[in-house]
Design an enzyme around this catalytic site. Structure first.
Site, PDB file in Angstrom:
ATOM      1  N   GLU A 155       8.260   1.307   1.494  1.00  0.00           N
ATOM      2  CA  GLU A 155       6.988   0.930   0.859  1.00  0.00           C
ATOM      3  C   GLU A 155       7.171   0.455  -0.580  1.00  0.00           C
ATOM      4  O   GLU A 155       8.071   0.931  -1.260  1.00  0.00           O
ATOM      5  CB  GLU A 155       6.124   2.197   0.763  1.00  0.00           C
ATOM      6  CG  GLU A 155       4.958   2.268   1.678  1.00  0.00           C
ATOM      7  CD  GLU A 155       3.877   1.241   1.433  1.00  0.00           C
ATOM      8  OE1 GLU A 155       3.820   0.639   0.359  1.00  0.00           O
ATOM      9  OE2 GLU A 155       3.064   1.044   2.338  1.00  0.00           O
ATOM     10  N   ASP A 156       6.306  -0.438  -1.038  1.00  0.00           N
ATOM     11  CA  ASP A 156       6.374  -0.834  -2.456  1.00  0.00           C
ATOM     12  C   ASP A 156       5.193  -0.310  -3.264  1.00  0.00           C
ATOM     13  O   ASP A 156       5.161  -0.503  -4.481  1.00  0.00           O
ATOM     14  CB  ASP A 156       6.449  -2.362  -2.607  1.00  0.00           C
ATOM     15  CG  ASP A 156       5.139  -3.038  -2.263  1.00  0.00           C
ATOM     16  OD1 ASP A 156       4.503  -2.630  -1.260  1.00  0.00           O
ATOM     17  OD2 ASP A 156       4.725  -3.948  -2.995  1.00  0.00           O
ATOM     18  N   SER A 174       1.273  -1.944   7.968  1.00  0.00           N
ATOM     19  CA  SER A 174       0.714  -2.740   6.866  1.00  0.00           C
ATOM     20  C   SER A 174      -0.807  -2.660   6.833  1.00  0.00           C
ATOM     21  O   SER A 174      -1.454  -2.603   7.874  1.00  0.00           O
ATOM     22  CB  SER A 174       1.127  -4.208   7.053  1.00  0.00           C
ATOM     23  OG  SER A 174       0.377  -5.052   6.222  1.00  0.00           O
ATOM     24  N   ALA A 175      -1.355  -2.713   5.619  1.00  0.00           N
ATOM     25  CA  ALA A 175      -2.817  -2.701   5.468  1.00  0.00           C
ATOM     26  C   ALA A 175      -3.428  -4.065   5.784  1.00  0.00           C
ATOM     27  O   ALA A 175      -4.629  -4.196   5.961  1.00  0.00           O
ATOM     28  CB  ALA A 175      -3.164  -2.324   4.027  1.00  0.00           C
ATOM     29  N   SER A 176      -2.579  -5.082   5.874  1.00  0.00           N
ATOM     30  CA  SER A 176      -3.087  -6.457   5.986  1.00  0.00           C
ATOM     31  C   SER A 176      -3.546  -6.825   7.388  1.00  0.00           C
ATOM     32  O   SER A 176      -2.872  -6.539   8.373  1.00  0.00           O
ATOM     33  CB  SER A 176      -1.994  -7.432   5.558  1.00  0.00           C
ATOM     34  OG  SER A 176      -2.398  -8.749   5.826  1.00  0.00           O
ATOM     35  N   THR A 236       3.987 -11.619  -0.724  1.00  0.00           N
ATOM     36  CA  THR A 236       2.691 -12.294  -0.561  1.00  0.00           C
ATOM     37  C   THR A 236       1.750 -11.996  -1.726  1.00  0.00           C
ATOM     38  O   THR A 236       0.682 -12.605  -1.821  1.00  0.00           O
ATOM     39  CB  THR A 236       2.025 -11.842   0.745  1.00  0.00           C
ATOM     40  OG1 THR A 236       2.262 -10.456   0.867  1.00  0.00           O
ATOM     41  CG2 THR A 236       2.574 -12.590   1.943  1.00  0.00           C
ATOM     42  N   LYS A 241      -4.350   3.383   3.051  1.00  0.00           N
ATOM     43  CA  LYS A 241      -3.384   4.191   2.298  1.00  0.00           C
ATOM     44  C   LYS A 241      -4.062   4.631   1.010  1.00  0.00           C
ATOM     45  O   LYS A 241      -4.818   3.837   0.455  1.00  0.00           O
ATOM     46  CB  LYS A 241      -2.141   3.350   1.952  1.00  0.00           C
ATOM     47  CG  LYS A 241      -1.383   2.797   3.164  1.00  0.00           C
ATOM     48  CD  LYS A 241      -0.373   1.727   2.731  1.00  0.00           C
ATOM     49  CE  LYS A 241       0.258   1.057   3.938  1.00  0.00           C
ATOM     50  NZ  LYS A 241       1.157  -0.045   3.605  1.00  0.00           N
ATOM     51  N   LYS A 261      -1.971  -3.852  -5.198  1.00  0.00           N
ATOM     52  CA  LYS A 261      -0.880  -3.670  -4.240  1.00  0.00           C
ATOM     53  C   LYS A 261      -1.208  -2.561  -3.246  1.00  0.00           C
ATOM     54  O   LYS A 261      -1.494  -1.436  -3.655  1.00  0.00           O
ATOM     55  CB  LYS A 261       0.415  -3.306  -4.967  1.00  0.00           C
ATOM     56  CG  LYS A 261       1.217  -4.494  -5.398  1.00  0.00           C
ATOM     57  CD  LYS A 261       2.592  -4.038  -5.867  1.00  0.00           C
ATOM     58  CE  LYS A 261       3.386  -5.183  -6.441  1.00  0.00           C
ATOM     59  NZ  LYS A 261       4.612  -4.725  -7.084  1.00  0.00           N
ATOM     60  N   ASP A 276       6.526  -1.418   5.405  1.00  0.00           N
ATOM     61  CA  ASP A 276       5.342  -2.087   4.882  1.00  0.00           C
ATOM     62  C   ASP A 276       5.699  -3.582   4.871  1.00  0.00           C
ATOM     63  O   ASP A 276       6.878  -3.937   4.919  1.00  0.00           O
ATOM     64  CB  ASP A 276       5.074  -1.563   3.461  1.00  0.00           C
ATOM     65  CG  ASP A 276       3.977  -2.322   2.756  1.00  0.00           C
ATOM     66  OD1 ASP A 276       2.934  -2.578   3.380  1.00  0.00           O
ATOM     67  OD2 ASP A 276       4.171  -2.676   1.573  1.00  0.00           O
ATOM     68  N   LEU A 277       4.718  -4.452   4.828  1.00  0.00           N
ATOM     69  CA  LEU A 277       5.018  -5.899   4.871  1.00  0.00           C
ATOM     70  C   LEU A 277       5.019  -6.526   3.474  1.00  0.00           C
ATOM     71  O   LEU A 277       6.051  -6.976   2.973  1.00  0.00           O
ATOM     72  CB  LEU A 277       3.985  -6.598   5.768  1.00  0.00           C
ATOM     73  CG  LEU A 277       4.127  -8.116   5.871  1.00  0.00           C
ATOM     74  CD1 LEU A 277       5.402  -8.523   6.589  1.00  0.00           C
ATOM     75  CD2 LEU A 277       2.909  -8.716   6.600  1.00  0.00           C
ATOM     76  N   ASP A 278       3.812  -6.523   2.854  1.00  0.00           N
ATOM     77  CA  ASP A 278       3.651  -7.204   1.574  1.00  0.00           C
ATOM     78  C   ASP A 278       4.432  -6.464   0.489  1.00  0.00           C
ATOM     79  O   ASP A 278       4.173  -5.291   0.229  1.00  0.00           O
ATOM     80  CB  ASP A 278       2.162  -7.255   1.192  1.00  0.00           C
ATOM     81  CG  ASP A 278       1.346  -8.065   2.199  1.00  0.00           C
ATOM     82  OD1 ASP A 278       1.781  -9.164   2.568  1.00  0.00           O
ATOM     83  OD2 ASP A 278       0.271  -7.593   2.621  1.00  0.00           O
TER      84      ASP A 278
END
Ligand code: BG6
Ligand code: MG
Length: 225
Positions: free
Chosen positions: A170-171, A115-117, A18, A146, A46, A10-12
């Site tokens: 993932e966070d 990522s969802a972004s 971010t 997600k 998140k 995951d990114l963020d």
């Protein structure tokens, strides 16, 4: 015995923080609409898509908007967010992430972004990590958010690998649920109380080596078989 073939990040919140920029931009939007929201409320956003985040914020402020107005508000927030992230550089990579990406690069394990972004690609460029990824799946490639596993399965499908040969980092709880639903090994970054559905929870990627991930993955496989 399954081989570990890919690690999906995951990114963020995993590679870069971010959330603080999302918070500034959403808070400004809320303030402009006449209410406030705090960092505790921000936690609920998140891993949540842009549209869903806006819906949650409007609900917090007890404000209702038409679909057309919502599209405009989301675009407005995104313009502000993009101006904030434009100043990002490699100093904003979270501890341990670059070291782990470098280790993976030296192996034949695929490195994937999930990522969802819709801003994921530009963020990877800003922080100089774009070239570490063999496959990038972001908010522009998927239609289901997600905890639907689509953002992870699309990446595995593109590489032609089985889901149970994949590790997801993932966070967000929604992201952990997505990985679990796909049958992937899930690593949660953050609070064990919140992410207890993950196969393994760690506070951050600091001092986490590929060999640690491999042994957790293999031990889980041993238990399951
Ligand atoms: C996720 C973040 O990675 O991306 C969410 O955790 C964010 O907070 C979502 O809303 C969508 O991001 P963007 O950049 O497309 O607005
Ligand atoms: Mg995240």
């Amino acid at each position: 015995m399954k081989d570990l073939k890919a690690i999906i990040f995951d990114l963020d919140g995993v590679i870069v923080d971010t959330a603080k920029y999302h918070f500034i931009a959403w808070r400004k939007l809320a303030n402009d609409l006449g209410f406030d929201f705090d960092e505790h409320d921000n936690e609920k956003l998140k891993g949540v898509s842009r549209v869903e985040s806006l819906n949650l914020i409007l609900k917090m402020g007890n404000v209702s908007k038409t679909e057309e107005e919502k599209t405009m508000l989301a675009a407005h927030k995104n313009d502000h967010y993009q101006s904030l992230i434009a100043g990002m550089n490699e100093s904003e990579i979270l501890p341990g992430a670059l070291e782990l990406l470098k280790e993976i690069k030296n192996t034949d394990i695929y490195c994937v972004l999930g990522s969802a972004s819709k801003n994921a690609r530009r963020i990877l460029e800003y922080v100089g990590l774009f070239d570490y990824f063999d496959e990038i799946v972001d908010g522009t490639n998927v239609s289901k958010a997600k905890p639907d596993p689509e953002v992870f399965t699309v990446g595995a499908d593109a590489l032609g690998i089985d889901y149970d040969s994949v590790v997801v980092i993932e966070d967000s709880l929604a992201g952990i649920q997505a990985a679990n639903t796909a049958g992937m090994f899930s690593i949660g970054i953050g609070d064990e109380m919140i992410l207890n559905a993950a196969d393994w929870v760690i506070p951050s990627l600091e001092n986490i080596h590929l060999s640690d991930i491999q042994s957790r993955f293999f031990n889980k496989n041993l238990e399951d078989n």
